[in-house]
Design an enzyme around this catalytic site. Structure first.
Site, PDB file in Angstrom:
ATOM      1  N   ASN A 132       0.826  -1.216   0.000  1.00 42.71           N
ATOM      2  CA  ASN A 132       0.000   0.000   0.000  1.00 42.71           C
ATOM      3  C   ASN A 132       0.859   1.266   0.000  1.00 42.71           C
ATOM      4  O   ASN A 132       0.353   2.362   0.177  1.00 42.71           O
ATOM      5  CB  ASN A 132      -0.973  -0.001   1.192  1.00 42.71           C
ATOM      6  CG  ASN A 132      -0.261   0.126   2.538  1.00 42.71           C
ATOM      7  OD1 ASN A 132       0.964   0.218   2.604  1.00 42.71           O
ATOM      8  ND2 ASN A 132      -1.026   0.135   3.619  1.00 42.71           N
ATOM      9  N   HIS A 134       3.368   1.894   2.150  1.00 41.75           N
ATOM     10  CA  HIS A 134       3.906   2.329   3.442  1.00 41.75           C
ATOM     11  C   HIS A 134       5.414   2.104   3.529  1.00 41.75           C
ATOM     12  O   HIS A 134       5.977   1.242   2.861  1.00 41.75           O
ATOM     13  CB  HIS A 134       3.132   1.737   4.628  1.00 41.75           C
ATOM     14  CG  HIS A 134       3.370   0.301   4.963  1.00 41.75           C
ATOM     15  ND1 HIS A 134       2.401  -0.484   5.544  1.00 41.75           N
ATOM     16  CD2 HIS A 134       4.449  -0.506   4.828  1.00 41.75           C
ATOM     17  CE1 HIS A 134       2.895  -1.686   5.748  1.00 41.75           C
ATOM     18  NE2 HIS A 134       4.126  -1.731   5.329  1.00 41.75           N
ATOM     19  N   GLU A 139       1.498   4.557   7.439  1.00 43.47           N
ATOM     20  CA  GLU A 139       0.440   4.150   6.532  1.00 43.47           C
ATOM     21  C   GLU A 139       0.000   5.333   5.649  1.00 43.47           C
ATOM     22  O   GLU A 139       0.313   6.490   5.957  1.00 43.47           O
ATOM     23  CB  GLU A 139      -0.758   3.638   7.346  1.00 43.47           C
ATOM     24  CG  GLU A 139      -0.431   2.435   8.239  1.00 43.47           C
ATOM     25  CD  GLU A 139      -0.254   1.126   7.472  1.00 43.47           C
ATOM     26  OE1 GLU A 139       0.056   1.159   6.271  1.00 43.47           O
ATOM     27  OE2 GLU A 139      -0.432   0.054   8.092  1.00 43.47           O
TER      28      GLU A 139
HETATM   29  C1  GLP Z   1       5.937  -4.603   7.104  1.00 43.74           C
HETATM   30  C2  GLP Z   1       6.998  -3.688   7.711  1.00 43.74           C
HETATM   31  C3  GLP Z   1       7.661  -2.818   6.663  1.00 43.74           C
HETATM   32  C4  GLP Z   1       8.055  -3.676   5.482  1.00 43.74           C
HETATM   33  C5  GLP Z   1       6.818  -4.239   4.842  1.00 43.74           C
HETATM   34  C6  GLP Z   1       7.101  -5.063   3.577  1.00 43.74           C
HETATM   35  O1  GLP Z   1       4.663  -4.080   7.134  1.00 43.74           O
HETATM   36  N1  GLP Z   1       6.498  -2.848   8.750  1.00 43.74           N
HETATM   37  O2  GLP Z   1       8.791  -2.166   7.231  1.00 43.74           O
HETATM   38  O3  GLP Z   1       8.791  -2.909   4.559  1.00 43.74           O
HETATM   39  O4  GLP Z   1       6.180  -5.065   5.795  1.00 43.74           O
HETATM   40  O5  GLP Z   1       7.291  -6.402   3.893  1.00 43.74           O
HETATM   41  P1  GLP Z   1       7.776  -7.498   2.891  1.00 43.74           P
HETATM   42  O6  GLP Z   1       9.228  -7.260   2.708  1.00 43.74           O
HETATM   43  O7  GLP Z   1       7.482  -8.797   3.567  1.00 43.74           O
HETATM   44  O8  GLP Z   1       7.014  -7.324   1.631  1.00 43.74           O
END
Ligand code: GLP
Length: 240
Positions: A132, A134, A139
């Site tokens: 999304n 973030h 968020e």
């Molecule tokens: C979580 C963390 C983020 C991270 C995101 C992406 O929500 N708070 O810091 O960048 O997930 O995760 P992934 O690497 O598993 O796609």
């Protein structure tokens, strides 16, 4: 913003670990900002396997769930212990992560900011991207001047992070996170993105306007940011 497009996740992990190695060689007392999630796991594996010297370094994690104990298997504290801290020679006092067990979460956020400032700020910060848009747990809609704060997680994040909790209803509803103001003060930022699910966010960052609706687009305003992405993540970019 610079972008390096590599073939696959293994190459991404190798390139990212090489960034850590070069940074530690240039400055043994480096302050690193670190993410969790699936994306950086390969980087941590590679960095640990390289036997790098972290003895003078410090690491600051971006975020942590609120409502779990530190020893909960899905806490980011447990993640860091498992994937990096237990495998390198970083002293315990060099390991920093927002404390999800602090009795006063707001006071913990202020303490964390102060600890980061006292350490001299982040020399190199690695970021992952939420689908999304973030960064850390900032968020969509988060104001860009926030410091470390308590945040409510978006419904889309509860769904995206549901698997290890056995469903979105079991994901903690709140987190402690560095703010976008904190993140933008890192002297250098490296963003990692792998897989087709991240392609729309990358397109928004490189080809769309900077808007709080997609928090990662703020990175357009940072003076030293490099993206290391694989072909799938880059697949919607015009330049790819
Ligand atoms: C979580 C963390 C983020 C991270 C995101 C992406 O929500 N708070 O810091 O960048 O997930 O995760 P992934 O690497 O598993 O796609």
């Amino acid at each position: 913003m610079q972008i390096r497009i590599v073939d696959d996740y293994a190459s991404l992990s190798q390139a990212a670990a090489a960034e850590i190695a070069a940074q530690l060689r240039a400055k043994p007392g480096t302050v690193l900002g670190l993410p969790t999630g699936n994306t950086p796991i390969g980087m941590y594996q590679q960095a640990a396997a390289m036997g790098l010297d972290f003895s003078q370094a410090a690491t600051f994690n971006l975020d942590e769930y609120l409502g779990l104990t530190q020893s909960h298997p899905e806490s980011y504290h447990s993640f860091m212990l498992k994937h990096l801290w237990s495998k390198i020679n970083l002293p315990v006092e060099g390991r920093n992560i927002p404390n999800c067990e602090a009795p006063d979460a707001e006071a913990e956020c202020a303490r964390y900011e102060a600890a980061l400032t006292a350490a001299g700020g982040m020399d190199l910060l690695f970021l992952g991207l939420g689908t999304n848009g973030h960064i850390a747990f900032n968020e969509p809609g988060t104001p860009w001047d926030r410091r470390t704060h308590v945040t409510d997680l978006a419904e889309s994040t509860l769904v995206a992070n549901a698997a290890p909790f056995g469903g979105p209803e079991n994901v903690p509803k709140q987190a402690l996170t560095m703010g976008i103001g904190t993140i933008m003060e890192a002297r250098r930022i490296v963003v990692l993105a792998s897989g087709k699910a991240k392609a729309p966010v990358l397109k928004a960052i490189f080809e769309g306007p900077a808007t709080p609706d997609v928090p990662a687009t703020i990175l357009q305003n940072h003076p030293d940011v490099t993206f290391i992405v694989d072909r799938d993540a880059a697949s919607l970019l015009q330049q790819a």
